[in-house]
Design a protein around this motif. Structure first.
Motif, mmCIF file in Angstrom:
data_model
loop_
_atom_site.group_PDB
_atom_site.id
_atom_site.type_symbol
_atom_site.label_atom_id
_atom_site.label_comp_id
_atom_site.label_asym_id
_atom_site.label_seq_id
_atom_site.Cartn_x
_atom_site.Cartn_y
_atom_site.Cartn_z
ATOM 1 N N LEU A 147 -2.952 -68.353 36.806
ATOM 2 C CA LEU A 147 -3.405 -68.664 35.457
ATOM 3 C C LEU A 147 -2.337 -69.367 34.642
ATOM 4 O O LEU A 147 -1.149 -69.087 34.798
ATOM 5 C CB LEU A 147 -3.799 -67.359 34.745
ATOM 6 C CG LEU A 147 -4.969 -66.623 35.366
ATOM 7 C CD1 LEU A 147 -5.235 -65.351 34.602
ATOM 8 C CD2 LEU A 147 -6.200 -67.481 35.374
ATOM 9 N N PRO A 148 -2.758 -70.249 33.739
ATOM 10 C CA PRO A 148 -1.822 -70.793 32.752
ATOM 11 C C PRO A 148 -1.469 -69.714 31.727
ATOM 12 O O PRO A 148 -2.093 -68.657 31.678
ATOM 13 C CB PRO A 148 -2.594 -71.927 32.091
ATOM 14 C CG PRO A 148 -3.873 -72.051 32.806
ATOM 15 C CD PRO A 148 -4.087 -70.827 33.588
ATOM 16 N N ARG A 149 -0.492 -70.051 30.913
ATOM 17 C CA ARG A 149 0.007 -69.086 29.949
ATOM 18 C C ARG A 149 -0.795 -69.168 28.650
ATOM 19 O O ARG A 149 -1.198 -70.246 28.235
ATOM 20 C CB ARG A 149 1.474 -69.405 29.673
ATOM 21 C CG ARG A 149 2.163 -68.482 28.737
ATOM 22 C CD ARG A 149 3.520 -69.022 28.407
ATOM 23 N NE ARG A 149 4.284 -69.321 29.600
ATOM 24 C CZ ARG A 149 4.754 -70.512 29.888
ATOM 25 N NH1 ARG A 149 4.568 -71.518 29.101
ATOM 26 N NH2 ARG A 149 5.444 -70.697 30.986
ATOM 27 N N VAL A 150 -1.022 -68.038 28.027
ATOM 28 C CA VAL A 150 -1.685 -68.082 26.728
ATOM 29 C C VAL A 150 -0.637 -68.337 25.653
ATOM 30 O O VAL A 150 0.556 -68.191 25.888
ATOM 31 C CB VAL A 150 -2.441 -66.775 26.426
ATOM 32 C CG1 VAL A 150 -3.500 -66.532 27.447
ATOM 33 C CG2 VAL A 150 -1.499 -65.623 26.319
ATOM 34 N N ARG A 151 -1.109 -68.726 24.493
ATOM 35 C CA ARG A 151 -0.185 -68.989 23.400
ATOM 36 C C ARG A 151 0.101 -67.684 22.688
ATOM 37 O O ARG A 151 -0.635 -66.713 22.817
ATOM 38 C CB ARG A 151 -0.838 -69.986 22.446
ATOM 39 C CG ARG A 151 0.109 -70.790 21.611
ATOM 40 C CD ARG A 151 -0.650 -71.878 20.913
ATOM 41 N NE ARG A 151 -1.764 -71.335 20.159
ATOM 42 C CZ ARG A 151 -2.885 -71.990 19.928
ATOM 43 N NH1 ARG A 151 -3.051 -73.190 20.409
ATOM 44 N NH2 ARG A 151 -3.852 -71.446 19.221
ATOM 45 N N VAL A 152 1.156 -67.654 21.922
ATOM 46 C CA VAL A 152 1.614 -66.374 21.392
ATOM 47 C C VAL A 152 0.609 -65.794 20.407
ATOM 48 O O VAL A 152 0.368 -64.587 20.394
ATOM 49 C CB VAL A 152 3.033 -66.530 20.787
ATOM 50 C CG1 VAL A 152 3.051 -67.496 19.632
ATOM 51 C CG2 VAL A 152 3.585 -65.198 20.363
ATOM 52 N N ASP A 153 -0.057 -66.642 19.626
ATOM 53 C CA ASP A 153 -1.017 -66.071 18.681
ATOM 54 C C ASP A 153 -2.287 -65.617 19.383
ATOM 55 O O ASP A 153 -2.908 -64.634 18.997
ATOM 56 C CB ASP A 153 -1.346 -67.080 17.574
ATOM 57 C CG ASP A 153 -1.924 -68.362 18.123
ATOM 58 O OD1 ASP A 153 -1.483 -68.756 19.210
ATOM 59 O OD2 ASP A 153 -2.798 -68.953 17.485
ATOM 60 N N GLN A 154 -2.642 -66.335 20.477
ATOM 61 C CA GLN A 154 -3.798 -65.896 21.249
ATOM 62 C C GLN A 154 -3.530 -64.553 21.920
ATOM 63 O O GLN A 154 -4.420 -63.717 22.056
ATOM 64 C CB GLN A 154 -4.142 -66.943 22.311
ATOM 65 C CG GLN A 154 -4.643 -68.240 21.710
ATOM 66 C CD GLN A 154 -4.614 -69.384 22.698
ATOM 67 O OE1 GLN A 154 -4.003 -69.291 23.753
ATOM 68 N NE2 GLN A 154 -5.271 -70.472 22.335
ATOM 69 N N ARG A 167 9.317 -63.123 20.075
ATOM 70 C CA ARG A 167 8.009 -63.081 20.723
ATOM 71 C C ARG A 167 7.882 -61.832 21.584
ATOM 72 O O ARG A 167 6.854 -61.157 21.577
ATOM 73 C CB ARG A 167 7.830 -64.303 21.618
ATOM 74 C CG ARG A 167 7.554 -65.574 20.874
ATOM 75 C CD ARG A 167 7.389 -66.687 21.877
ATOM 76 N NE ARG A 167 7.114 -67.963 21.240
ATOM 77 C CZ ARG A 167 6.738 -69.036 21.907
ATOM 78 N NH1 ARG A 167 6.616 -68.979 23.213
ATOM 79 N NH2 ARG A 167 6.493 -70.156 21.284
ATOM 80 N N PRO A 177 0.085 -64.335 32.948
ATOM 81 C CA PRO A 177 0.013 -65.361 31.905
ATOM 82 C C PRO A 177 0.533 -64.900 30.535
ATOM 83 O O PRO A 177 0.280 -65.563 29.554
ATOM 84 C CB PRO A 177 -1.484 -65.655 31.832
ATOM 85 C CG PRO A 177 -2.138 -64.384 32.220
ATOM 86 C CD PRO A 177 -1.229 -63.709 33.179
#
Lengths: 399, 352, 213
Positions: free
Chosen positions: B314-321, B159, B230
Motif C-alpha cells: 500500500l501507499p502511505r496515507v497523509r498525516v491528516d488522513q 508526527r 502505510p
C-alpha cells in the motif's frame, strides 16, 4: 539565497491566509519555519532545492532554487558543430534521451531544409516512443514512491530494463544513446529480430503490465485519497505558466505537439491524445496527471506497433555519417513533444557549421514554475505529491 | 518458571529472594537474546518478503543459503560505523533517546506468556502493563526528533508523537472486550481462557462478532503503533528524509532499527496472544505434538508476514488522513466493540 | 491567421512601436521597439482575433559578432586553450543584445515571433511576466546568462548560476574566470576530438556501412 528584501510580490505568495507573523497565539511570538527541501532530498527527483516557509505542515511559500546541475549546454552549443551537439541533448532529459535527440535533429533539419528518409522517421518514432514509455514508467514509479508505494517502483523498473535492453541493441547505449543525427539515424534496425522483440514487448506492456500497475497503484484507495483533489492546476494556470505535456493535458487542455504541430511521421498513425477528465476529483489534480501518463504509455505502444509494422524499406540516413552539416543562415523555433512536454529548440544559424545561438526551451523548466503558485497553502506531503506529479528531470531544467 | 524456581531453591540451595533474582536474571538474558535474534530474523525476513512481493530475490549471497547471514553482516557493519552526534544537538537527550525507544519495547516483552508457566513477569496487570510501557517509545521518538536539532527530525517526531498517542487508544480499546471475556488482565489467563481449539479463540466471529471486529481494529492500530507502512508517518522517507532518526548513525541508529522490529514482533505476539489463542494449537490434539512456544511464535510470525505484506503493497496515507482514520473511524468503532461485546456477553451469559 | 496579417494588426495598435516585419521562409518575425514589447504582448494575448495564450519560449540573444552575410564567419566564442586555461581576447563586445518571443495560440493554432534589440550598454526590456507568468523564469534566465535587465520584473535574481557569479556567460565576449570561490576552473578546448578516426566511430558495429548521400 532568497532574502526577504530581494523578494517582492511574487505571484502565488499568499498573505491572506490569516497568518500574522506574530501573535499567532496571543502572547506567544511565532514565526514561519524555513525549511530547505533539497538539494539532497528523496522527493525532489534530483538536485532540486525547494525553499519552503511552513507553518507546521502547511506550506506558505515555495521558492525553487535551480542550477545545481547546470552544465552550460547552450554555451557549448555555440562552440561545437551541429552533429557534435547531439550528444549533449541526451543529457537534458536523461530519462527519455531519444525524445531529446529527436527534438534537436528535427530542429536542425528544419533549419537545413533536409529531407529525412521515411525509414529513418519510422525508426525515430519507434525509439522515441520507447523512450517515452521508459520515462513515463519512471514517472509512475517515482510518483508512487513519493506516495510511499515501494513495489510499483520495482515493477516499473523491471519493464524499463526491457526497454533499455531493446534500445541498447539498436543504438549501443543503455542510457545515453546519441542515436539520431541530422538526416537520419546512426544505425539501421539490427537484424537480430529486434522488430519482433519490440512488438512482443509492446504487447506485453499494453495487455499485461499496465493492468498490473492499475490494480496495484492507480485504483488503490489510499493512492486516490493522496492524489485526487491535490495540487490542482486549472487550465488557465497551466497555460499561463507555460505548462506542457502531461501536465497541460492533465489539466484538461487537449493539446499534443505530435498531433497539433505535426513533425516526423506522427500524422500517419492512428492514436489518440489523452486528456485528464477529473475522474477521481477536480480536473487537473495529481491523479489526472498520473493517469494521463499511464494512458499515454498505451498510446505509445500503439504508435510503436504501427511504426514498426509499416517500417518501409530504404535508406536510414540521408547524409553520410561523416558529412559536415551546415545550415543556411536563418532562425527557427522547433518544438516536439518530449516525454515531459514541449521541448523546443530555437536555433539561430549564421550559415556555418555551428549554431550562433541555441536556446533550449525545456518542458520541466516551465512545468516546475507552477509550484510557486500551486504549492502554496498545501501540506508538505501534498507538495511532495505535486512535485512528483509534475515529473521533472533536473538535467533538463538546469541544462 | 516454577521449575526454574525449584531448581534454584532445591538444587542450588538459594533462598526465596536469591531464587527470584536468579530467575529474573535468567529470563532477562533469554528475553534480550530472543529479541535481538528476532530483530535479525525479521530484518532478513522483511527483505525476502519485500523481494518476493517485488519480483526480485532480496539478499542471496551472504551465508550461501538465500543470504541468511545478511542481517548479521549488516549488524556487524553498523557496529563499526562512526557514531556522529550533531554539534548543535542536545547531546544528553540525543544519546538517551534510542535507549528509551528500545527500553519501551523490551520492557513489554517481559509480560509475554510464551508457554504455560513460562513468562518473565507473570502478574495480574500484565496486559495493562504491556500497553503502558510500550508508550515509552513515543517519548523516545519525540526526544530523538527534538534533540537532533534538525527540522526534518522534528517533523517526524511531531508526527510520530501525534500518531502513536492517538493510536494507543484504539489499540487498548480493542483489547478490552477480550479482557471482559477472559475476566482477567493477566496474559496467561487470557490465553488459558481460549483453550480448546480454534473455536474457542477470541477471534471466532460466532462466539462473539465484536471480538472479531476488535481483532482488525487491533491489527490496524498495531501497524500505526509500530510506525510501519502505510502509516509510517514518523519516517516517511520520501517526505522527511528519514524522520526522527535522520541524524542517527551507527549503533544508535541500530537501536531504533532493533526497536522497530522488536515492536513489530511484540504487537504481533500480543495479537496472537489476545485474539489467536496464544500457545494453543488450532486443533486440541496438536497440542500434544507442537511445543506451545512454537505454536505461539508461528502465529506471531504469520501476523508479522501480514504486516509486511501490507507495508509493501500500500501507499502511505497523509498525516491528516491518518488522524482522521483514528479519531473518526477507529476509536468510535472500538468503543462500539467494547459496548457491543459487553451486551453480547451479557445476553448470552458469557460474562465471568 | 497568416503571419503578415498578424503583423498588420499589431502594427495598427503599436504604430511606430512596430519596427518592421521580416519575411523569412522558415520563420518570419516582427521587430518591436523594446519599450513597447509588454504592450504588444498584452495586445497579442488579449485580442480575440489573435489569442496568443502561450508563450512557448523567451530567448535572450547576443548579436555580437554575428555574420550578417550568411557565410558562417561569426566571431567564435572564447573557449579554453589547449592547456585548459580560459582563452582571453582584447575584443570588446559591441553588438546588440536581443530577446525573441515565440507565441502560440491554443485556440486558433497559430504562432508568431517577436524580437526586440537593445543596445549592449543599456540592455533593458520591460518584463512580460505580467502577461504570461511563465516569462518570469525565462527572463530570470536571460538576465542570468545574458545580462538583459527586465524592467518591472518582481524577482530578477540569477536563475541557474550562483548569486555571487560575476558576468553573464552566454555573452559572446564572456571570459571564463580562472578561479571561482578559490576553486580553479579547468577546461578543454571545444571541438577537440579525443578519438580521431578515419571512418566511422569506435563504437560502430561491424558491417554497418554509412549510407550514401
Amino acid at each position: 539565497m532568497a532574502s526577504e528584501s530581494t523578494r517582492v510580490n511574487v505571484p502565488g505568495a499568499v498573505s491572506g491566509n490569516g497568518w500574522h507573523d506574530q501573535d499567532h497565539v496571543p502572547g506567544i511570538k511565532s514565526e514561519l519555519l524555513e525549511l530547505n527541501m533539497g538539494p539532497q532530498h528523496p522527493a525532489t527527483h534530483g538536485v532540486l532545492r525547494l525553499l519552503l516557509q511552513t507553518d507546521g505542515e502547511i506550506v506558505y511559500k515555495v521558492t525553487p532554487v535551480l542550477g545545481y546541475l547546470h552544465r552550460c549546454a547552450e554555451k557549448i552549443a555555440e562552440g561545437v558543430n551541429y552533429k557534435q551537439w547531439v550528444v549533449y541533448t541526451d543529457r537534458f532529459d536523461y530519462l527519455a534521451p531519444m525524445c531529446c535527440n529527436h527534438a534537436y535533429v528535427t530542429a536542425v533539419e528544419k533549419l537545413m531544409g533536409q529531407e529525412v528518409p521515411e525509414r529513418a522517421e519510422h525508426i525515430r518514432v519507434a525509439v522515441a516512443e520507447l523512450s517515452r514509455i521508459a520515462s513515463h514508467l519512471i514517472a509512475l514509479a517515482t510518483f508512487g514512491l513519493d506516495m510511499g508505494a515501494w513495489t510499483p517502483l520495482l515493477y516499473c523498473f523491471r519493464e524499463r530494463e526491457e526497454i533499455l535492453n531493446l534500445l541498447e541493441r539498436i543504438s549501443g547505449g543503455r542510457m545515453l544513446y546519441n542515436y539520431m543525427i541530422p538526416g537520419g539515424v546512426r544505425y539501421d534496425v539490427p537484424n537480430d529480430n529486434w522488430v519482433a522483440d519490440v512488438l512482443d514487448f509492446v504487447d506485453l506492456m499494453e495487455h499485461n503490465k499496465l493492468p498490473e500497475y492499475n490494480t496495484l497503484l492507480t485504483y488503490n484507495k489510499i493512492f486516490i485519497e493522496r492524489t485526487a483533489d491535490v495540487g490542482v492546476i486549472d487550465a488557465a494556470t497551466a497555460l499561463d505558466y507555460g505548462c506542457t505535456g502531461p501536465v497541460l493535458r492533465g489539466s484538461g487542455v487537449d493539446f499534443d505537439c505530435r498531433r497539433d504541430d505535426p513533425y516526423s511521421v506522427y500524422h500517419k498513425f492512428d492514436w489518440q491524445v489523452q486528456v485528464g477528465r477529473g475522474e477521481m476529483g477536480t480536473l487537473g489534480d495529481c491523479w489526472d496527471r498520473y493517469i494521463v501518463r499511464a494512458r499515454e504509455i498505451e498510446q505509445s505502444c500503439r504508435l510503436i506497433r504501427q511504426a514498426l509494422q509499416q517500417l518501409p524499406e530504404g535508406s536510414y540516413q540521408a547524409l553520410a555519417l561523416k558529412a559536415i552539416v551546415k545550415a543556411p543562415a536563418g532562425a527557427a523555433y522547433t518544438r516536439v513533444e518530449s516525454a515531459k512536454g514541449e521541448l523546443g529548440h530555437y536555433i539561430i544559424s549564421d550559415g556555418g557549421q555551428t549554431a550562433f545561438r541555441n536556446k533550449v526551451r525545456s518542458p520541466s523548466f516551465c512545468n516546475l514554475q507552477v509550484v510557486e503558485k500551486v504549492g502554496v497553502g498545501q501540506m508538505v506531503s501534498d507538495l511532495v505529491a505535486l512535485v512528483g506529479s509534475l515529473d521533472i528531470v533536473l538535467g533538463e531544467i538546469d541544462r | 518458571m516454577k521449575l526454574m524456581y525449584d531448581f534454584f531453591t532445591g538444587q542450588l540451595g538459594l533462598d526465596a529472594t536469591g531464587a527470584n533474582i536468579s530467575v529474573a536474571s535468567v529470563m532477562a538474558v533469554i528475553m534480550f537474546t530472543v529479541m535481538a535474534l528476532c530483530a535479525i530474523v525479521l530484518t532478513w525476513m522483511e527483505r525476502k518478503v519485500a523481494g518476493f512481493m517485488q519480483s526480485r530475490y532480496g539478499p542471496m549471497y551472504t551465508g550461501r543459503f538465500h543470504g541468511w547471514a545478511q542481517a548479521v553482516a549488516d549488524m556487524l557493519k553498523i557496529l563499526g560505523k562512526e557514531d556522529i552526534i550533531p554539534a548543535e544537538s542536545d547531546k544528553g537527550l540525543f544519546k538517551f533517546a534510542p535507549i528509551l525507544v528500545l527500553l519501551g519495547s523490551l520492557l513489554a516483552w517481559a509480560a509475554i506468556p510464551w508457554a504455560p508457566d513460562f513468562v518473565a513477569a507473570d502478574f495480574d496487570l500484565g496486559l495493562f502493563y504491556i500497553f503502558a510501557v510500550s508508550s515509552l517509545v513515543v517519548i523516545g521518538i519525540l526526544m530523538a526528533g527534538w534533540a537532533s536539532n534538525n527540522k526534518w527530525a522534528l517533523y517526524g517526531a511531531a508526527r510520530g508523537a501525534a500518531q502513536m498517542i492517538s493510536y494507543e487508544i484504539p489499540l487498548a480499546l480493542a483489547a478490552v472486550p477480550v479482557v471482559m471475556r477472559a475476566g482477567s488482565l493477566n496474559p496467561s489467563d487470557i490465553v488459558i481462557a481460549q483453550q480448546g481449539g480454534i473455536w474457542h479463540w477470541n477471534i471466532n466471529p460466532i462466539t462473539n462478532p465484536f471480538l472479531f471486529i476488535a481483532f482488525f481494529m487491533y491489527f490496524i492500530a498495531s501497524i500505526a503503533e509500530t510506525n510501519r507502512g502505510p502509516f509510517d508517518m514518523p519516517e516517511t522517507e520520501s517526505e522527511l528524509v528519514a524522520g526522527y532518526h535522520t541524524e542517527y548513525t551507527g549503533m544508535r541508529f541500530a537501536f531504533f532499527f532493533l526497536a522497530e522490529y522488536a515492536n513489530l514482533f511484540l504487537v504481533s505476539m500480543i495479537a496472537a496472544m489476545v485474539f489467536l489463542g496464544g500457545w494453543w494449537a488450532p486443533i486440541p490434539v496438536l497440542d500434544r505434538f507442537i511445543p506451545p512456544a512454537l505454536s505461539f511464535i508461528i502465529k506471531g510470525m504469520l501476523l508479522v508476514f501480514l504486516n509486511m505484506w501490507v507495508r509493501w503493497t500500500l501507499p502511505r496515507v497523509r498525516v491528516d488522513q491518518l488522524m482522521h482514520l483514528c479519531w473518526k473511524v477507529m476509536i468510535p468503532v472500538s468503543l462500539l466493540c467494547v459496548v457491543g461485546a459487553g451486551v453480547w456477553m451479557m445476553a448470552l451469559g458469557q460474562l465471568k | 491567421m497568416e503571419q503578415n496579417a498578424i503583423y498588420e494588426l499589431l502594427a495598427g495598435v503599436l504604430g511606430d512601436g512596430a519596427l518592421g516585419y521580416n519575411e523569412h521562409a522558415l520563420e518570419p518575425w516582427a521587430d518591436v521597439a523594446p519599450a513597447r514589447i509588454a504592450e504588444a504582448c498584452r495586445f497579442l494575448r488579449d485580442d480575440p482575433r489573435l489569442g496568443f495564450d502561450q508563450l512557448m519560449c523567451l530567448s535572450g540573444l547576443d548579436w555580437d559578432g554575428f555574420d550578417e552575410t550568411g557565410k558562417g564567419k561569426s566571431t567564435a566564442i572564447l573557449g579554453y586553450t589547449d592547456d585548459g586555461k580560459p582563452e582571453t581576447s582584447d575584443r570588446v563586445g559591441t553588438g546588440e543584445l536581443g530577446v525573441a518571443y515565440h507565441l502560440y495560440s491554443h485556440a486558433l493554432r497559430h504562432k508568431f515571433t517577436l524580437r526586440v534589440r537593445v543596445p549592449r550598454d543599456a540592455a533593458t526590456v520591460p518584463t512580460v511576466g505580467g502577461v504570461w507568468s511563465t516569462a518570469q523564469w525565462h527572463e530570470r534566465e536571460a538576465w542570468d546568462l545574458l545580462g538583459i535587465t527586465f524592467a518591472g520584473h518582481p524577482d530578477l535574481r540569477r536563475m541557474l548560476l550562483d548569486d555571487e557569479w560575476v558576468g553573464h556567460p552566454l555573452r559572446k565576449d564572456y571570459v571564463m574566470p580562472d578561479t571561482w570561490s578559490g576553486v580553479p576552473l579547468q577546461g578543454q578546448p571545444y571541438c577537440a576530438n579525443p578519438f580521431p578516426v578515419e571512418t566511422g566511430g569506435p563504437d560502430q558495429p561491424a558491417g554497418d556501412q554509412p549510407a550514401e548521400g
